[in-house]
Design a protein around this motif. Structure first.
Motif, PDB file in Angstrom:
ATOM      1  N   LYS A   1      30.436  45.639 -40.118  1.00 21.61           N
ATOM      2  CA  LYS A   1      31.571  44.858 -39.652  1.00 21.61           C
ATOM      3  C   LYS A   1      31.732  45.026 -38.146  1.00 21.61           C
ATOM      4  CE  LYS A   1      36.493  44.042 -40.502  1.00 21.61           C
ATOM      5  NZ  LYS A   1      37.706  44.497 -41.244  1.00 21.61           N
ATOM      6  N   LYS A   2      31.729  43.918 -37.449  1.00 22.63           N
ATOM      7  CA  LYS A   2      31.852  43.945 -35.999  1.00 22.63           C
ATOM      8  C   LYS A   2      33.319  43.861 -35.596  1.00 22.63           C
ATOM      9  CE  LYS A   2      27.371  43.806 -35.149  1.00 22.63           C
ATOM     10  NZ  LYS A   2      26.645  44.905 -34.483  1.00 22.63           N
ATOM     11  N   GLU A   3      33.715  44.740 -34.693  1.00 18.38           N
ATOM     12  CA  GLU A   3      35.080  44.700 -34.196  1.00 18.38           C
ATOM     13  C   GLU A   3      35.216  43.573 -33.180  1.00 18.38           C
ATOM     14  OE1 GLU A   3      37.216  48.838 -34.119  1.00 18.38           O
ATOM     15  OE2 GLU A   3      35.299  49.021 -33.092  1.00 18.38           O
ATOM     16  N   SER A   4      36.417  43.030 -33.107  1.00 20.65           N
ATOM     17  CA  SER A   4      36.657  41.962 -32.139  1.00 20.65           C
ATOM     18  C   SER A   4      36.552  42.513 -30.721  1.00 20.65           C
ATOM     19  CB  SER A   4      38.042  41.358 -32.353  1.00 20.65           C
ATOM     20  OG  SER A   4      39.054  42.309 -32.032  1.00 20.65           O
ATOM     21  N   VAL A   5      36.292  41.608 -29.790  1.00 21.22           N
ATOM     22  CA  VAL A   5      36.179  42.013 -28.382  1.00 21.22           C
ATOM     23  C   VAL A   5      37.477  42.665 -27.917  1.00 21.22           C
ATOM     24  CG1 VAL A   5      35.864  41.156 -26.024  1.00 21.22           C
ATOM     25  CG2 VAL A   5      34.459  40.246 -27.877  1.00 21.22           C
ATOM     26  N   PHE A   6      38.606  42.127 -28.363  1.00 22.24           N
ATOM     27  CA  PHE A   6      39.905  42.666 -27.946  1.00 22.24           C
ATOM     28  C   PHE A   6      40.094  44.095 -28.448  1.00 22.24           C
ATOM     29  CE2 PHE A   6      44.569  43.102 -28.648  1.00 22.24           C
ATOM     30  CZ  PHE A   6      44.955  43.057 -27.320  1.00 22.24           C
TER      31      PHE A   6
ATOM     32  N   LEU B   1      37.716  46.197 -29.237  1.00 18.44           N
ATOM     33  CA  LEU B   1      36.793  47.059 -28.499  1.00 18.44           C
ATOM     34  C   LEU B   1      37.387  47.460 -27.160  1.00 18.44           C
ATOM     35  CD1 LEU B   1      33.367  45.287 -29.194  1.00 18.44           C
ATOM     36  CD2 LEU B   1      34.104  47.505 -30.054  1.00 18.44           C
ATOM     37  N   PHE B   2      38.076  46.512 -26.510  1.00 22.11           N
ATOM     38  CA  PHE B   2      38.692  46.818 -25.219  1.00 22.11           C
ATOM     39  C   PHE B   2      39.857  47.795 -25.398  1.00 22.11           C
ATOM     40  CE2 PHE B   2      41.807  45.623 -21.848  1.00 22.11           C
ATOM     41  CZ  PHE B   2      41.086  46.118 -20.771  1.00 22.11           C
ATOM     42  N   LEU B   3      40.672  47.561 -26.446  1.00 19.72           N
ATOM     43  CA  LEU B   3      41.825  48.447 -26.671  1.00 19.72           C
ATOM     44  C   LEU B   3      41.394  49.881 -26.953  1.00 19.72           C
ATOM     45  CD1 LEU B   3      44.329  46.320 -28.804  1.00 19.72           C
ATOM     46  CD2 LEU B   3      44.453  46.897 -26.376  1.00 19.72           C
ATOM     47  N   LYS B   4      40.215  50.064 -27.591  1.00 18.84           N
ATOM     48  CA  LYS B   4      39.744  51.420 -27.905  1.00 18.84           C
ATOM     49  C   LYS B   4      39.555  52.248 -26.647  1.00 18.84           C
ATOM     50  CE  LYS B   4      36.618  52.092 -31.060  1.00 18.84           C
ATOM     51  NZ  LYS B   4      35.397  51.963 -31.878  1.00 18.84           N
ATOM     52  N   LYS B   5      39.320  51.591 -25.513  1.00 21.61           N
ATOM     53  CA  LYS B   5      39.136  52.317 -24.257  1.00 21.61           C
ATOM     54  C   LYS B   5      40.414  53.009 -23.792  1.00 21.61           C
ATOM     55  CE  LYS B   5      34.899  51.477 -23.967  1.00 21.61           C
ATOM     56  NZ  LYS B   5      33.978  52.603 -24.159  1.00 21.61           N
ATOM     57  N   PHE B   6      41.573  52.584 -24.349  1.00 19.11           N
ATOM     58  CA  PHE B   6      42.841  53.179 -23.929  1.00 19.11           C
ATOM     59  C   PHE B   6      43.178  54.426 -24.732  1.00 19.11           C
ATOM     60  CE2 PHE B   6      43.047  48.921 -22.298  1.00 19.11           C
ATOM     61  CZ  PHE B   6      43.745  49.037 -21.103  1.00 19.11           C
ATOM     62  N   LYS B   7      42.268  54.860 -25.624  1.00 20.87           N
ATOM     63  CA  LYS B   7      42.506  56.076 -26.390  1.00 20.87           C
ATOM     64  C   LYS B   7      42.146  57.328 -25.612  1.00 20.87           C
ATOM     65  CE  LYS B   7      41.914  54.048 -31.002  1.00 20.87           C
ATOM     66  NZ  LYS B   7      41.138  54.113 -32.277  1.00 20.87           N
ATOM     67  N   ASP B   8      41.472  57.155 -24.490  1.00 20.18           N
ATOM     68  CA  ASP B   8      41.085  58.303 -23.671  1.00 20.18           C
ATOM     69  C   ASP B   8      42.339  59.072 -23.247  1.00 20.18           C
ATOM     70  OD1 ASP B   8      40.543  59.611 -20.924  1.00 20.18           O
ATOM     71  OD2 ASP B   8      38.532  59.175 -21.681  1.00 20.18           O
ATOM     72  N   PRO B   9      42.332  60.407 -23.391  1.00 28.86           N
ATOM     73  CA  PRO B   9      43.547  61.182 -23.068  1.00 28.86           C
ATOM     74  C   PRO B   9      43.998  61.030 -21.624  1.00 28.86           C
ATOM     75  CG  PRO B   9      41.633  62.624 -23.394  1.00 28.86           C
ATOM     76  CD  PRO B   9      41.249  61.278 -23.888  1.00 28.86           C
ATOM     77  N   LEU B  10      43.048  60.932 -20.707  1.00 23.76           N
ATOM     78  CA  LEU B  10      43.426  60.779 -19.300  1.00 23.76           C
ATOM     79  C   LEU B  10      44.001  59.398 -19.029  1.00 23.76           C
ATOM     80  CD1 LEU B  10      40.453  62.644 -17.622  1.00 23.76           C
ATOM     81  CD2 LEU B  10      42.818  63.384 -17.746  1.00 23.76           C
ATOM     82  N   ILE B  11      43.513  58.392 -19.742  1.00 25.73           N
ATOM     83  CA  ILE B  11      44.093  57.059 -19.602  1.00 25.73           C
ATOM     84  C   ILE B  11      45.532  57.064 -20.108  1.00 25.73           C
ATOM     85  CG2 ILE B  11      43.953  54.671 -20.411  1.00 25.73           C
ATOM     86  CD1 ILE B  11      41.834  55.286 -18.379  1.00 25.73           C
ATOM     87  N   ILE B  12      45.781  57.791 -21.201  1.00 21.72           N
ATOM     88  CA  ILE B  12      47.144  57.881 -21.740  1.00 21.72           C
ATOM     89  C   ILE B  12      48.068  58.549 -20.718  1.00 21.72           C
ATOM     90  CG2 ILE B  12      48.563  58.964 -23.532  1.00 21.72           C
ATOM     91  CD1 ILE B  12      46.171  58.594 -25.441  1.00 21.72           C
TER      92      ILE B  12
END
Length: 912
Positions: A53-58, A60-71
């Motif tokens: 199952k392929k995740e949507s582009v959106f 995939l982009f949101l997953k980048k905000f899980k980084d602790p330093l980004i938070i």
């Protein structure tokens, strides 16, 4: 009809309902009718593997905000917006107050956007590389007729016809078979397995039943007819593919270390903020000296203190760190592709640097998966040319030489090795075949274990050629035994077998005109002469021994996981330098032994094994999970479908460029040139990347420590902030971004292979880094706070006034003083960038070979500072400086580099 298999097989039971007129003994099968095809497809499904199952582009982009330093940055940005709104709406400041939150959110978008872009681009390249074609035609028998249908249309119960060179479209049980051999290396690692519909020829030691052919394997020799027992996801190939899609969400070492760094920075920020508020309240109490508190004034003062504390918290957050990590990973992804390593998942670049154990398959990874003649041991008086003729004529294999640089074997790979040997020694097997006629042939069978051919030429000469298992062929002969005793012959074979080689014996004799030596039961040739033995091996790839040695020297443990026998696996391990005389039974285990262990027992013993033989797909996955429980960072290499579950479960999965689609889909990195040395290159890149991230942390935390202490101490001194919001934006965002690019672009160093793998529990800030950060940061702070005091209490109209100050009462800053203070602060950091670059290396900071990008970015920083000071005006609170001022600033800040060089020289690590 119900088929059952021994319990040790991976396939337990198959239930197939065949039409009444179809039995396993039929020679004229009618197959399924169209209605039965439709019904079978309804019940058992289509012959298509369900794609992941392929995740949507959106998403995939949101997953980048899980980084602790980004938070942390998001929280800091929200606080910064609050401060800016207060300053704009309540205090009446201009719109410039929104520059700080704008800069923070720009840093967030750049870091997340770059990471998303490079991973998305790599995924697109991978999809082009790894297309799966389900429309390949397959011959089936339906309604009594032979027809071709697409592979995806095959259903359970179909009768399929299999020929040499074809890929098996679905799992099936053989009904008929003629000299059938299958390449099962994609599932078991075995390049050649004999298959037969005859139960008497079953191999009880086979990984899969001898009368089963499995989806994704390839017919190497012979032909057969089989009834399909499973399609799509229900096939062994499909089960492995489904298991490979299980996302274990294994957290990478870098993620864990950045989590701890984020918590550390948060705690430090809160402590600084708390100290600011407590200190300011204490100073307020001292100032009123016991008088009654004016609660309105105190509330306003407290609010200002809180705002100042929040500002310092925002300053303490390293905005450039996510950018540095992303840029380093993206840079490595791009550069690794140039070395034939296609990185699909960005984290894999760095995780390879933390790997402590590599579980590798054998066939196609350590070995070339290409049989070749190793030794030809002659025992009769026949010449090499005559033996070449025997090999060419007593064979059913062919060579595809349409591409002279990549000759392919068609048919039995062992026989193909003989033809390749003829070609490599200047012979032409096709020319030899044209000189002789093949009169009769006795095919190879597993019962006889030899094949025989009768040949003749135009002059009427007739010969019998025999080729097969040496001990069988030797027993048929009565000539040339005077050249070798029976014991010597046994020792000769034992020597080859101990070296994991396949052996073939050759024999021949002249025939009379009317002599017929071939019968249904075998041969009748009393004058047969044993000519010799050839040893055939799957050669170890040339680069593997050196790559294994480099990995072992780097502290990385190697484990071979293969479907081959223990003897073969041990010999290959010896050839690549993994197995030594000190190793014994404790260092090797079989898949059946692993299957009988609990997960706890497996985790307890997994560390000591070097070889896991006769392993099945889930054995390898369980081994990986057991090693992870022991705290190991595990990489898995493989090119077959059988490797996919382990590739997915590992911290890093490495597939080969010519591997199966399933293996590549499950992997994080695809080694396009199939070179095991690519794994070593990935380790070098990973460890170098981690060092570059450490260098940036060293650089930025030094900047942040100096800036925070300067602003904090200045606030207690009752001064205005010496660095404005726009200046801090340049220092904290633009300059740090450029610094991230400069340090991320540093080339990898082979010296990292001298180090041992870092521990997962290790804090990313080492003791040496902590000493440099605190020492350099405090030195910068002392210098800047001294300058701050002098400039506030004396007139500085030229730089030399700083050396002979005349102190007066507090007067504030002039525009010239603000420009000088800002520029000196930036230049200190620029010189310190050289020291950060040289950290944890054995070279001088001035050793700049292959560092063109680093120098370019330094020039951009310097030029940017000149432009800002010269043309920034009111926006940056600066005025232009003279050439003399610039020269003096460069000179008086350069000791940062020279002191660093002196320190490296004294520590013995200075090399130009």
């Amino acid at each position: 009809m119900k088929f059952s298999c021994p319990n040790h097989y991976s396939i337990r039971y198959f239930k197939v309902t065949l039409p009444p007129d179809m039995t396993t003994q039929d020679t004229n099968l009618t197959g399924l009718t169209p209605q039965e095809v439709t019904e079978s497809r309804r019940i058992h499904g289509s012959n298509v593997l369900t794609p992941p199952k392929k995740e949507s582009v959106f998403r995939l982009f949101l997953k980048k905000f899980k980084d602790p330093l980004i938070i942390i940055l998001l929280i800091a940005g929200a606080l910064s917006i609050g401060i800016s709104c207060y300053e704009y709406l309540i205090l009446g400041h201009g719109t410039r107050v929104f520059m700080e939150p704008s800069g923070i959110f720009a840093a967030i978008l750049l870091a997340t956007g770059l990471g998303f872009f490079f991973e998305y681009k790599a995924e697109k390249e991978f999809n082009i590389l790894n297309k799966i074609n389900d429309d390949e035609p397959v011959q089936v028998i339906r309604s009594g007729n032979a027809t071709m249908v697409p592979k995806c249309d095959i259903v359970v119960g179909d009768v399929i016809v299999l020929g040499t060179g074809e890929e098996v479209p679905a799992d099936a049980r053989l009904i008929k078979s003629i000299r059938l051999s299958v390449d099962e290396s994609t599932l078991t690692g075995e390049p050649l397995c004999h298959k037969s519909a005859d139960p008497s020829q079953a191999d009880p030691q086979a990984t899969f039943p001898s009368d089963m052919v499995l989806r994704g394997t390839k017919i190497m020799e012979g032909h057969g007819t089989a009834v399909v027992t499973a399609v799509g996801d229900a096939t062994e190939n499909g089960k492995v593919y489904t298991a490979a899609q299980i996302d274990n969400s294994v957290k990478t070492p870098l993620n864990e270390q950045l989590d701890r760094l984020g918590k550390f920075i948060s705690v430090c920020s809160y402590i600084i903020g708390g100290l600011v508020i407590a200190g300011r309240i204490l100073m307020y109490m001292v100032d009123i000296d016991g008088a009654e508190i004016n609660w309105i004034d105190f509330t306003a003062y407290l609010l200002q203190s809180v705002m100042l504390a929040v500002t310092l918290v925002v300053v303490a957050v390293p905005e450039g760190l996510p950018m540095a990590v992303t840029l380093s990973l993206a840079y490595s992804m791009r550069r690794m592709l140039r070395t034939d390593n296609l990185v699909r998942r960005m984290h894999a670049c760095e995780t390879m640097g933390a790997v402590t154990t590599i579980c590798t398959d054998k066939t196609g990874t350590l070995t070339a998966n290409r049989m070749q003649v190793d030794t030809l041991h002659m025992l009769s008086g026949r010449t090499t040319d005559e033996i070449m003729a025997d090999m060419a004529l007593n064979s059913t294999a062919e060579l595809d030489m349409s591409d002279p640089d990549k000759i392919k074997v068609l048919g039995n790979p062992t026989e193909g090795a003989l033809l390749l040997w003829i070609h490599d020694n200047g012979g032409d097997y096709r020319s030899l075949r044209r000189q002789w006629n093949r009169e009769n042939e006795l095919p190879f069978s597993t019962e006889r274990k030899y094949m025989a051919t009768v040949i003749n030429d135009s002059d009427g000469h007739r010969m019998l050629l025999v080729k097969g298992a040496p001990e069988i062929v030797y027993a048929l002969c009565d000539h040339s035994h005077d050249r070798i005793t029976d014991n010597e012959f046994k020792e000769l074979l034992r020597g080859f077998q101990n070296r994991a080689m396949r052996t073939l014996g050759f024999a021949s004799c002249l025939l009379n005109t009317d002599e017929q030596p071939l019968t249904e039961d075998g041969i009748r040739a009393p004058r047969l002469t044993f000519d010799g033995v050839t040893a055939i091996s799957d050669p170890v790839r040339e680069d593997v021994p050196d790559a294994i040695r480099e990995c072992l020297n780097a502290g990385i443990k190697i484990k071979i996981v293969t479907g081959d026998t223990p003897a073969t696996a041990t010999e290959i391990a010896r050839r690549v330098g993994l197995w030594t005389d000190a190793d014994g039974d404790d260092n090797i285990v079989s898949g059946s032994d692993i299957a009988g262990m609990t997960d706890e027992q497996l985790a307890e013993h997994a560390g000591q094994w070097k070889i896991i033989a006769r392993a099945r797909p889930m054995d390898k996955k369980r081994l990986v999970e057991a090693l992870q429980k022991r705290g190991e960072v595990v990489a898995v290499t493989g090119d077959g479908t059988n490797d996919a579950p382990a590739l997915k479960a590992a911290h890093v999965g490495l597939s080969m460029g010519d591997g199966t689609s399933v293996a590549k889909e499950a992997s994080d990195i695809t080694i396009l040139n199939n070179s095991f040395s690519g794994i070593t290159n990935a380790v070098v890149w990973g460890r170098s990347l981690y060092r570059n991230i450490q260098r940036f942390i060293l650089f930025q935390l030094t900047v942040n420590l100096a800036a925070c202490l300067t602003v904090l101490t200045g606030s207690f001194m009752g001064t205005q902030s010496p660095l404005t919001v726009t200046q801090m934006l340049w220092v904290n965002l633009v300059m740090d971004t450029f610094a991230a690019m400069a340090l991320a672009s540093l080339p990898p160093s082979q010296s990292v292979l001298k180090d041992k793998p870092r521990r997962r529990s290790q804090f990313i800030i080492t003791r040496a880094m902590a000493h440099r950060i605190t020492g350099t940061g405090l030195a910068f702070f002392a210098l800047m706070i001294t300058m701050l005091y002098v400039m506030e209490h004396s007139v500085v109209s030229k730089l030399s006034d700083l050396l002979h100050p005349v102190l007066h009462a507090y007067k504030g800053f002039s525009d010239y003083e603000l420009s000088v203070f800002f520029t000196i602060f930036v230049m200190l950091q620029m010189w310190n960038l050289f020291n950060a670059r040289a950290f944890a290396s054995d070279r001088s900071a001035l050793s700049l070979r292959h560092c063109g990008e680093f120098l370019t970015i330094l020039l951009v920083i310097f030029a940017g500072q000149i432009v800002i000071v010269t043309f920034g005006g009111d926006f940056f609170n600066v005025i232009p400086l003279s050439l003399h001022d610039w020269t003096m600033i460069v000179v008086i800040t350069s000791p940062v580099l020279w002191i660093g060089e002196a320190y490296r020289a004294l520590s013995g690590s200075l090399k130009l």
